[in-house]
Design an enzyme around this catalytic site. Structure first.
Site, PDB file in Angstrom:
ATOM      1  CG  ASP A  34      -3.805   2.970  -2.793  1.00 29.37           C
ATOM      2  OD1 ASP A  34      -3.839   3.331  -1.362  1.00 29.37           O
ATOM      3  OD2 ASP A  34      -2.650   2.958  -2.783  1.00 29.37           O
ATOM      4  CG  ASN A  35       0.923   4.350  -5.543  1.00 30.34           C
ATOM      5  OD1 ASN A  35       0.539   3.516  -4.594  1.00 30.34           O
ATOM      6  ND2 ASN A  35       2.028   5.232  -5.558  1.00 30.34           N
ATOM      7  CG  ASP A  61       2.277   7.750  -7.981  1.00 25.05           C
ATOM      8  OD1 ASP A  61       2.340   8.905  -7.217  1.00 25.05           O
ATOM      9  OD2 ASP A  61       3.074   6.883  -7.719  1.00 25.05           O
ATOM     10  CB  SER A 128       3.092  11.335  12.455  1.00 27.87           C
ATOM     11  OG  SER A 128       3.919  10.464  13.459  1.00 27.87           O
ATOM     12  CE1 TYR A 153       5.639   8.770   7.319  1.00 31.28           C
ATOM     13  CE2 TYR A 153       6.257   8.865   9.615  1.00 31.28           C
ATOM     14  CZ  TYR A 153       5.213   8.547   8.614  1.00 31.28           C
ATOM     15  OH  TYR A 153       4.132   8.726   9.206  1.00 31.28           O
ATOM     16  CE  LYS A 157       3.135  11.533   7.422  1.00 31.36           C
ATOM     17  NZ  LYS A 157       2.104  11.585   6.335  1.00 31.36           N
ATOM     18  N   GLY A 301      17.224   5.365  17.555  1.00 30.02           N
ATOM     19  CA  GLY A 301      16.077   6.385  17.223  1.00 30.02           C
ATOM     20  C   GLY A 301      14.717   6.193  18.210  1.00 30.02           C
TER      21      GLY A 301
HETATM   22  P1  NAD Z   1      -0.552   2.505   4.387  1.00 28.60           P
HETATM   23  O1  NAD Z   1       0.895   2.232   3.617  1.00 28.60           O
HETATM   24  O2  NAD Z   1      -1.233   1.250   4.893  1.00 28.60           O
HETATM   25  O3  NAD Z   1      -1.567   3.298   3.340  1.00 28.60           O
HETATM   26  C1  NAD Z   1      -0.841   4.392   2.677  1.00 28.60           C
HETATM   27  C2  NAD Z   1      -1.575   4.055   1.079  1.00 28.60           C
HETATM   28  O4  NAD Z   1      -1.135   5.006   0.263  1.00 28.60           O
HETATM   29  C3  NAD Z   1      -1.225   2.577   0.532  1.00 28.60           C
HETATM   30  O5  NAD Z   1      -2.247   2.021   0.143  1.00 28.60           O
HETATM   31  C4  NAD Z   1      -0.161   3.124  -0.548  1.00 28.60           C
HETATM   32  O6  NAD Z   1      -0.600   2.177  -1.694  1.00 28.60           O
HETATM   33  C5  NAD Z   1      -0.898   4.344  -0.932  1.00 28.60           C
HETATM   34  N1  NAD Z   1       0.036   5.420  -1.391  1.00 28.60           N
HETATM   35  C6  NAD Z   1       1.376   5.729  -1.173  1.00 28.60           C
HETATM   36  N2  NAD Z   1       1.968   6.510  -2.064  1.00 28.60           N
HETATM   37  C7  NAD Z   1       1.089   6.885  -3.026  1.00 28.60           C
HETATM   38  C8  NAD Z   1       1.064   7.553  -3.979  1.00 28.60           C
HETATM   39  N3  NAD Z   1       2.004   8.647  -4.289  1.00 28.60           N
HETATM   40  N4  NAD Z   1      -0.248   7.852  -4.636  1.00 28.60           N
HETATM   41  C9  NAD Z   1      -1.151   7.136  -4.558  1.00 28.60           C
HETATM   42  N5  NAD Z   1      -1.301   6.331  -3.313  1.00 28.60           N
HETATM   43  C10 NAD Z   1      -0.142   6.115  -2.705  1.00 28.60           C
HETATM   44  O7  NAD Z   1       0.016   3.413   5.555  1.00 28.60           O
HETATM   45  P2  NAD Z   1      -1.366   3.806   6.772  1.00 28.60           P
HETATM   46  O8  NAD Z   1      -0.608   3.265   8.004  1.00 28.60           O
HETATM   47  O9  NAD Z   1      -2.567   3.627   6.354  1.00 28.60           O
HETATM   48  O10 NAD Z   1      -0.915   5.538   6.868  1.00 28.60           O
HETATM   49  C11 NAD Z   1      -1.854   6.439   6.283  1.00 28.60           C
HETATM   50  C12 NAD Z   1      -1.348   7.751   6.620  1.00 28.60           C
HETATM   51  O11 NAD Z   1      -1.033   7.979   7.720  1.00 28.60           O
HETATM   52  C13 NAD Z   1       0.288   8.038   6.048  1.00 28.60           C
HETATM   53  O12 NAD Z   1       0.446   9.097   5.756  1.00 28.60           O
HETATM   54  C14 NAD Z   1       1.141   7.844   7.254  1.00 28.60           C
HETATM   55  O13 NAD Z   1       2.116   8.478   7.249  1.00 28.60           O
HETATM   56  C15 NAD Z   1      -0.008   8.456   8.201  1.00 28.60           C
HETATM   57  N6  NAD Z   1       0.390   7.963   9.557  1.00 28.60           N
HETATM   58  C16 NAD Z   1       0.525   6.687  10.030  1.00 28.60           C
HETATM   59  C17 NAD Z   1       0.596   6.115  11.154  1.00 28.60           C
HETATM   60  C18 NAD Z   1       0.883   4.568  11.554  1.00 28.60           C
HETATM   61  O14 NAD Z   1       1.458   4.166  12.439  1.00 28.60           O
HETATM   62  N7  NAD Z   1       0.260   3.653  10.563  1.00 28.60           N
HETATM   63  C19 NAD Z   1       0.923   6.956  12.227  1.00 28.60           C
HETATM   64  C20 NAD Z   1       0.855   8.439  11.996  1.00 28.60           C
HETATM   65  C21 NAD Z   1       0.585   8.828  10.541  1.00 28.60           C
HETATM   66  C1  WQD Z   2       6.450   0.861  19.325  1.00 32.15           C
HETATM   67  C2  WQD Z   2       7.313   0.451  20.608  1.00 32.15           C
HETATM   68  C3  WQD Z   2       9.464  -0.035  19.877  1.00 32.15           C
HETATM   69  C4  WQD Z   2       8.756  -3.668  17.427  1.00 32.15           C
HETATM   70  C5  WQD Z   2       6.263   4.318  14.487  1.00 32.15           C
HETATM   71  C6  WQD Z   2       6.832   5.830  13.794  1.00 32.15           C
HETATM   72  C7  WQD Z   2       5.830   6.717  14.140  1.00 32.15           C
HETATM   73  C8  WQD Z   2       4.590   6.504  13.866  1.00 32.15           C
HETATM   74  C9  WQD Z   2       4.177   5.420  14.297  1.00 32.15           C
HETATM   75  C10 WQD Z   2       3.854   7.086  11.542  1.00 32.15           C
HETATM   76  C11 WQD Z   2       8.637   1.057  20.302  1.00 32.15           C
HETATM   77  C12 WQD Z   2       8.754  -1.489  20.321  1.00 32.15           C
HETATM   78  C13 WQD Z   2       8.883  -2.500  18.079  1.00 32.15           C
HETATM   79  C14 WQD Z   2       9.433  -4.564  17.931  1.00 32.15           C
HETATM   80  C15 WQD Z   2       9.741  -3.547  20.017  1.00 32.15           C
HETATM   81  N1  WQD Z   2       4.419   6.438  12.366  1.00 32.15           N
HETATM   82  N2  WQD Z   2       9.001  -2.514  19.696  1.00 32.15           N
HETATM   83  N3  WQD Z   2       9.684  -4.715  19.317  1.00 32.15           N
HETATM   84  O1  WQD Z   2       8.464   3.340  16.930  1.00 32.15           O
HETATM   85  O2  WQD Z   2       6.266   4.111  18.295  1.00 32.15           O
HETATM   86  O3  WQD Z   2       6.379   4.715  15.807  1.00 32.15           O
HETATM   87  O4  WQD Z   2       4.985   4.153  14.175  1.00 32.15           O
HETATM   88  O5  WQD Z   2       3.866   8.403  11.802  1.00 32.15           O
HETATM   89  O6  WQD Z   2       6.507   7.850  13.314  1.00 32.15           O
HETATM   90  O7  WQD Z   2       8.076   5.923  14.106  1.00 32.15           O
HETATM   91  O8  WQD Z   2       6.150   2.450  16.446  1.00 32.15           O
HETATM   92  O9  WQD Z   2       5.280   0.114  16.453  1.00 32.15           O
HETATM   93  O10 WQD Z   2       7.760   0.444  15.465  1.00 32.15           O
HETATM   94  O11 WQD Z   2       7.231   0.547  18.094  1.00 32.15           O
HETATM   95  O12 WQD Z   2      10.131  -3.791  21.253  1.00 32.15           O
HETATM   96  O13 WQD Z   2       9.740  -5.747  17.040  1.00 32.15           O
HETATM   97  O14 WQD Z   2       7.548  -0.921  20.483  1.00 32.15           O
HETATM   98  O15 WQD Z   2      10.744  -0.054  20.404  1.00 32.15           O
HETATM   99  O16 WQD Z   2       8.998   1.412  21.708  1.00 32.15           O
HETATM  100  P1  WQD Z   2       6.808   3.683  16.931  1.00 32.15           P
HETATM  101  P2  WQD Z   2       6.687   0.966  16.508  1.00 32.15           P
END
Ligand code: NAD
Ligand code: WQD
Length: 345
Positions: A34-35, A61, A128, A153, A157, A301
């Protein structure tokens, strides 16, 4: 005895840290890279406090191919990679598209390219539900159409899924499981690890818990005029520990060569659509804490409604989301309280 060695990229992040705990609990030997761009080193203390094991940690990184190569040399015998490392803020990605494409895609391509050379067979990728955009039909299955991405973003994906698929199709000696997460929420029940949002949270749950504890004045509910029963948006909120457990099953399936095809895709969700207003109610009744909130206009969005059909993951992986939403809300609240106790926020 330790099972195989697994590389977890982004392992100090939110989902990566919870997955590392489940991997260690299942006997795996975990190496984290992790970076620390969106997490911190103290997360390792939390993982160690829960499991009794401190995972190996490389601060580097993943876009740095030389650093990755050194990692594979220093930690020989890695059997599988779980790739969490990515930048994930949708809004920021609109402002800084190149940063997102570079970070998310170069990370992916560096890892894939090094796998054959170091004999790494299995690759688990964090995708996602964003790939489904605004679905025509809910719940969505893995066969539901992929919609034009609405943010850089989201596009990373979609492109990542295609890069993995093209690489496997080229005959590369790897197999991959692509996991499409819905909305991961909550924290480890110990409150020793959880989500650490940077600045003002953009996501619902961290904003909600920060409002409940008084850091934010009130939660804005973005829209109550959607075509849903109560007018607020609907999502599939999946407990982060449940989600983490799916990764252990996925990586095991790859290592044991049990995949039916070289690439498998699974939705990871509960199968239940829950509205934003229902979620606030569930939080309030689970914790007894009120969340001041007001209805404001729609957020640009936003998807109106999306929830998963998780049947394929249930049947093929033998995985099921099992934590009740009320317990997940309790865990999110306990984590917020722990952050205050530790003086973090
Ligand atoms: P997060 O930001 O908490 O974790 C990602 C980690 O990757 C962080 O610790 C960051 O420091 C590290 N990182 C980023 N770029 C890096 C690099 N180039 N080299 C090394 N480390 C790096 O995010 P998360 O919520 O744990 O998400 C993890 C994965 O799941 C991501 O790929 C995210 O896109 C995907 N994802 C997350 C969600 C969500 O809502 N949290 C939903 C769908 C998909
Ligand atoms: C959830 C719902 C908002 C904040 C995002 C990314 C998606 C995925 C998950 C990674 C929505 C509402 C939110 C607030 C609100 N990530 N909301 N007040 O938009 O479903 O998804 O995270 O892949 O790609 O787009 O998640 O938690 O932002 O919102 O009413 O202050 O809560 O409108 O309906 P979202 P979210």
């Amino acid at each position: 005895m330790n099972k195989a060695r697994i590389l977890v990229t982004g392992g100090t992040g939110y989902i990566g840290s919870h997955t590392t705990v489940e991997l260690i609990n299942a006997g795996y030997d975990v190496v984290i890279i992790d970076n620390l761009s969106n997490s911190n080193r103290e997360v390792l203390d939390g993982i160690e406090a829960i499991t009794g094991v401190r995972p190996a940690f490389v601060e580097a990184d993943c876009t740095d191919a030389a650093a990755l190569r050194k990692l594979f040399e220093d930690y020989p015998g890695i059997k599988g990679i779980i790739n969490f490392a990515a930048s994930k803020a949708v809004g920021e990605s609109v402002q800084k598209p190149i940063l997102y494409y570079r970070n998310n895609l170069n990370t992916l391509m560096n890892l894939l390219e090094l796998m054959p050379e170091f004999g790494v067979k299995g690759f688990v990728f964090s995708s996602s539900c964003t790939v489904y955009g605004e679905p025509d039909v809910n719940p969505v299955t893995e066969a539901s159409p992929i919609k034009q991405a609405t943010s850089p973003y989201g596009n990373t994906k979609q492109i990542s899924e295609e890069v993995i698929s093209d690489f496997v199709r080229s005959g590369a000696p790897i197999s991959s499981i692509i996991l499409r997460y819905f909305n991961p929420v909550g924290a480890h029940p110990s409150a020793l690890i959880g989500e650490l949002p940077n600045g003002v949270p953009q996501n619902l749950i961290p904003y909600l818990t920060q409002t409940a504890i008084g850091i934010r004045k009130e939660l804005s509910v973005f829209g109550d005029d959607y075509n849903t029963p109560d007018g607020s948006c609907i999502r599939d909120f999946i407990n982060v520990v449940d989600l983490a457990k799916a990764h252990v099953i996925a990586v095991e399936r790859l290592i044991e060569d049990k995949t039916e095809t070289p690439i498998e895709i699974f939705n990871l969700g509960t199968g239940n659509g829950v509205s934003v207003l229902e979620l606030i109610n569930t939080f309030e009744s689970a914790t007894g804490v009120k969340v001041p909130h007001k209805i404001v206009g729609r957020r640009e969005g936003d998807i109106e409604k999306v929830w998963a059909n998780p049947q394929r993951a249930n049947e093929v992986l033998g995985w099921k989301a099992e934590t009740p939403l009320a317990d997940t809300m309790k865990s999110a609240w306990k984590w917020q309280l722990a952050l205050r106790e530790r003086g973090i926020m």
